[in-house]
Design a protein around this motif. Sequence first.
Motif, PDB file in Angstrom:
ATOM      1  N   VAL A  24       0.863 -12.214  -1.587  1.00  0.00           N
ATOM      2  CA  VAL A  24      -0.212 -12.109  -0.812  1.00  0.00           C
ATOM      3  C   VAL A  24      -0.492 -10.352  -0.950  1.00  0.00           C
ATOM      4  O   VAL A  24      -1.233 -10.025  -1.106  1.00  0.00           O
ATOM      5  CB  VAL A  24      -0.345 -12.598   0.611  1.00  0.00           C
ATOM      6  CG1 VAL A  24      -1.506 -11.933   1.375  1.00  0.00           C
ATOM      7  CG2 VAL A  24      -0.330 -14.071   0.638  1.00  0.00           C
ATOM      8  N   LEU A  25       0.611  -9.767  -0.316  1.00  0.00           N
ATOM      9  CA  LEU A  25       0.741  -8.154  -0.270  1.00  0.00           C
ATOM     10  C   LEU A  25       0.161  -7.710  -1.961  1.00  0.00           C
ATOM     11  O   LEU A  25      -0.400  -6.796  -1.870  1.00  0.00           O
ATOM     12  CB  LEU A  25       1.839  -7.727   0.202  1.00  0.00           C
ATOM     13  CG  LEU A  25       2.062  -7.887   1.782  1.00  0.00           C
ATOM     14  CD1 LEU A  25       3.439  -7.465   2.271  1.00  0.00           C
ATOM     15  CD2 LEU A  25       0.667  -7.286   2.618  1.00  0.00           C
ATOM     16  N   ALA A  26       0.965  -8.130  -2.745  1.00  0.00           N
ATOM     17  CA  ALA A  26       0.920  -7.620  -4.020  1.00  0.00           C
ATOM     18  C   ALA A  26      -0.520  -7.908  -4.653  1.00  0.00           C
ATOM     19  O   ALA A  26      -1.146  -7.186  -5.418  1.00  0.00           O
ATOM     20  CB  ALA A  26       1.765  -8.225  -5.128  1.00  0.00           C
ATOM     21  N   ARG A  27      -1.139  -8.865  -4.345  1.00  0.00           N
ATOM     22  CA  ARG A  27      -2.648  -9.348  -4.556  1.00  0.00           C
ATOM     23  C   ARG A  27      -3.677  -8.420  -4.016  1.00  0.00           C
ATOM     24  O   ARG A  27      -4.613  -7.981  -4.563  1.00  0.00           O
ATOM     25  CB  ARG A  27      -3.135 -10.575  -4.170  1.00  0.00           C
ATOM     26  CG  ARG A  27      -2.310 -11.874  -5.534  1.00  0.00           C
ATOM     27  CD  ARG A  27      -3.228 -13.132  -5.270  1.00  0.00           C
ATOM     28  NE  ARG A  27      -2.952 -13.690  -3.762  1.00  0.00           N
ATOM     29  CZ  ARG A  27      -1.798 -14.557  -3.652  1.00  0.00           C
ATOM     30  NH1 ARG A  27      -0.964 -14.552  -4.530  1.00  0.00           N
ATOM     31  NH2 ARG A  27      -1.902 -14.928  -2.429  1.00  0.00           N
ATOM     32  N   LYS A  28      -3.391  -7.911  -2.895  1.00  0.00           N
ATOM     33  CA  LYS A  28      -4.088  -7.138  -1.947  1.00  0.00           C
ATOM     34  C   LYS A  28      -4.029  -5.665  -2.268  1.00  0.00           C
ATOM     35  O   LYS A  28      -4.884  -5.047  -2.536  1.00  0.00           O
ATOM     36  CB  LYS A  28      -3.859  -7.312  -0.675  1.00  0.00           C
ATOM     37  CG  LYS A  28      -4.423  -8.584   0.154  1.00  0.00           C
ATOM     38  CD  LYS A  28      -4.234  -8.526   1.543  1.00  0.00           C
ATOM     39  CE  LYS A  28      -4.669  -9.776   2.160  1.00  0.00           C
ATOM     40  NZ  LYS A  28      -4.434  -9.736   3.775  1.00  0.00           N
ATOM     41  N   HIS A  29      -2.615  -5.399  -2.840  1.00  0.00           N
ATOM     42  CA  HIS A  29      -2.083  -4.066  -3.028  1.00  0.00           C
ATOM     43  C   HIS A  29      -1.592  -3.677  -4.184  1.00  0.00           C
ATOM     44  O   HIS A  29      -0.335  -4.040  -4.416  1.00  0.00           O
ATOM     45  CB  HIS A  29      -1.584  -3.286  -1.820  1.00  0.00           C
ATOM     46  CG  HIS A  29      -1.946  -3.471  -0.511  1.00  0.00           C
ATOM     47  ND1 HIS A  29      -3.062  -2.943   0.152  1.00  0.00           N
ATOM     48  CD2 HIS A  29      -1.713  -4.647   0.401  1.00  0.00           C
ATOM     49  CE1 HIS A  29      -3.387  -3.293   1.276  1.00  0.00           C
ATOM     50  NE2 HIS A  29      -2.500  -4.269   1.378  1.00  0.00           N
ATOM     51  N   SER A  30      -2.127  -3.212  -5.263  1.00  0.00           N
ATOM     52  CA  SER A  30      -1.900  -3.386  -6.645  1.00  0.00           C
ATOM     53  C   SER A  30      -0.487  -2.218  -6.844  1.00  0.00           C
ATOM     54  O   SER A  30       0.058  -2.484  -7.735  1.00  0.00           O
ATOM     55  CB  SER A  30      -2.808  -3.104  -7.504  1.00  0.00           C
ATOM     56  OG  SER A  30      -3.227  -1.665  -7.590  1.00  0.00           O
ATOM     57  N   THR A  31      -0.511  -1.497  -5.866  1.00  0.00           N
ATOM     58  CA  THR A  31       0.640  -0.468  -6.030  1.00  0.00           C
ATOM     59  C   THR A  31       1.602  -0.652  -4.888  1.00  0.00           C
ATOM     60  O   THR A  31       2.176   0.551  -4.525  1.00  0.00           O
ATOM     61  CB  THR A  31      -0.078   0.964  -6.143  1.00  0.00           C
ATOM     62  OG1 THR A  31      -0.675   1.117  -4.700  1.00  0.00           O
ATOM     63  CG2 THR A  31      -1.097   1.244  -7.327  1.00  0.00           C
ATOM     64  N   LEU A  32       1.592  -1.871  -4.439  1.00  0.00           N
ATOM     65  CA  LEU A  32       2.775  -2.036  -3.514  1.00  0.00           C
ATOM     66  C   LEU A  32       3.988  -1.726  -3.861  1.00  0.00           C
ATOM     67  O   LEU A  32       4.623  -2.214  -4.801  1.00  0.00           O
ATOM     68  CB  LEU A  32       2.644  -3.782  -3.020  1.00  0.00           C
ATOM     69  CG  LEU A  32       3.726  -4.228  -2.029  1.00  0.00           C
ATOM     70  CD1 LEU A  32       3.191  -3.526  -0.652  1.00  0.00           C
ATOM     71  CD2 LEU A  32       3.804  -5.658  -1.871  1.00  0.00           C
ATOM     72  N   GLY A  33       4.713  -0.891  -2.772  1.00  0.00           N
ATOM     73  CA  GLY A  33       6.018  -0.508  -2.755  1.00  0.00           C
ATOM     74  C   GLY A  33       6.738  -1.266  -1.829  1.00  0.00           C
ATOM     75  O   GLY A  33       6.486  -2.068  -1.327  1.00  0.00           O
ATOM     76  N   ALA A  34       8.091  -0.710  -1.999  1.00  0.00           N
ATOM     77  CA  ALA A  34       9.105  -1.297  -1.154  1.00  0.00           C
ATOM     78  C   ALA A  34      10.049  -0.159  -0.565  1.00  0.00           C
ATOM     79  O   ALA A  34      10.301   0.927  -1.450  1.00  0.00           O
ATOM     80  CB  ALA A  34      10.198  -2.274  -1.911  1.00  0.00           C
ATOM     81  N   ALA A  35      10.447  -0.211   0.617  1.00  0.00           N
ATOM     82  CA  ALA A  35      11.138   0.592   1.323  1.00  0.00           C
ATOM     83  C   ALA A  35      12.103  -0.012   2.198  1.00  0.00           C
ATOM     84  O   ALA A  35      12.020  -1.203   2.576  1.00  0.00           O
ATOM     85  CB  ALA A  35      10.246   1.693   2.294  1.00  0.00           C
ATOM     86  N   VAL A  36      13.299   0.875   2.560  1.00  0.00           N
ATOM     87  CA  VAL A  36      14.360   0.079   3.463  1.00  0.00           C
ATOM     88  C   VAL A  36      14.976   1.559   4.064  1.00  0.00           C
ATOM     89  O   VAL A  36      14.909   2.638   3.644  1.00  0.00           O
ATOM     90  CB  VAL A  36      15.532  -0.513   2.515  1.00  0.00           C
ATOM     91  CG1 VAL A  36      15.157  -1.727   1.943  1.00  0.00           C
ATOM     92  CG2 VAL A  36      16.265   0.390   1.552  1.00  0.00           C
ATOM     93  N   SER A  37      15.823   1.118   5.141  1.00  0.00           N
ATOM     94  CA  SER A  37      16.557   2.095   5.813  1.00  0.00           C
ATOM     95  C   SER A  37      18.096   2.073   5.463  1.00  0.00           C
ATOM     96  O   SER A  37      18.436   0.924   4.868  1.00  0.00           O
ATOM     97  CB  SER A  37      16.334   2.105   7.221  1.00  0.00           C
ATOM     98  OG  SER A  37      17.232   0.913   7.757  1.00  0.00           O
ATOM     99  N   ARG A  38      18.831   3.142   5.588  1.00  0.00           N
ATOM    100  CA  ARG A  38      20.258   2.959   5.453  1.00  0.00           C
ATOM    101  C   ARG A  38      20.966   1.707   6.168  1.00  0.00           C
ATOM    102  O   ARG A  38      22.006   1.022   6.077  1.00  0.00           O
ATOM    103  CB  ARG A  38      20.927   4.135   5.772  1.00  0.00           C
ATOM    104  CG  ARG A  38      20.593   5.179   4.830  1.00  0.00           C
ATOM    105  CD  ARG A  38      21.370   5.212   3.378  1.00  0.00           C
ATOM    106  NE  ARG A  38      20.692   6.044   2.490  1.00  0.00           N
ATOM    107  CZ  ARG A  38      20.759   6.007   1.353  1.00  0.00           C
ATOM    108  NH1 ARG A  38      21.704   5.015   0.699  1.00  0.00           N
ATOM    109  NH2 ARG A  38      20.276   6.986   0.299  1.00  0.00           N
TER     110      ARG A  38
END
Length: 137
Positions: free
Chosen positions: A30-44
């Motif tokens: 759903v997020l990828a359809r809404k946001h074509s440049t969807l990125g991913a993030a994490v913490s240590r």
Amino acid sequence: MIAFFDASALIYLIEGKEPFAAKVRKELAVLARKHSTLGAAVSRLTWLECRVGPMKVGDMETLAAFDAFFARPDLVWVELTRDVVELAAVIRVKQGLRTPDALQAACCLQLGAAHIFLSGDSAFKRVAGLNGRILCA
């Protein structure tokens, strides 16, 4: 837009724990359809929490799957800086979250308003400004 993975959401996704893995995949679609440049993030902290389980039981296949995700060149890492820890202390005091959860929320908030916080823990709903998607319900 950037999707920040709390450890629970990433564990669901990588380990395939159903029905939660399907919920994470659906939310990401759903997020990828809404946001074509969807990125991913994490913490240590996400890195640490995801790797502990497989390391404890010697599950090298699952550990390799996590390490492959963490090796993505486009993955954004949010470090546990002094500012993050100070914000986590405020979140912990005001919202009563456990220290690891307060650290995760504070890390995600460093990304600015254009974030989605993916988690399996409904406690994060209490954090103001955290655009959470709770995937356990």
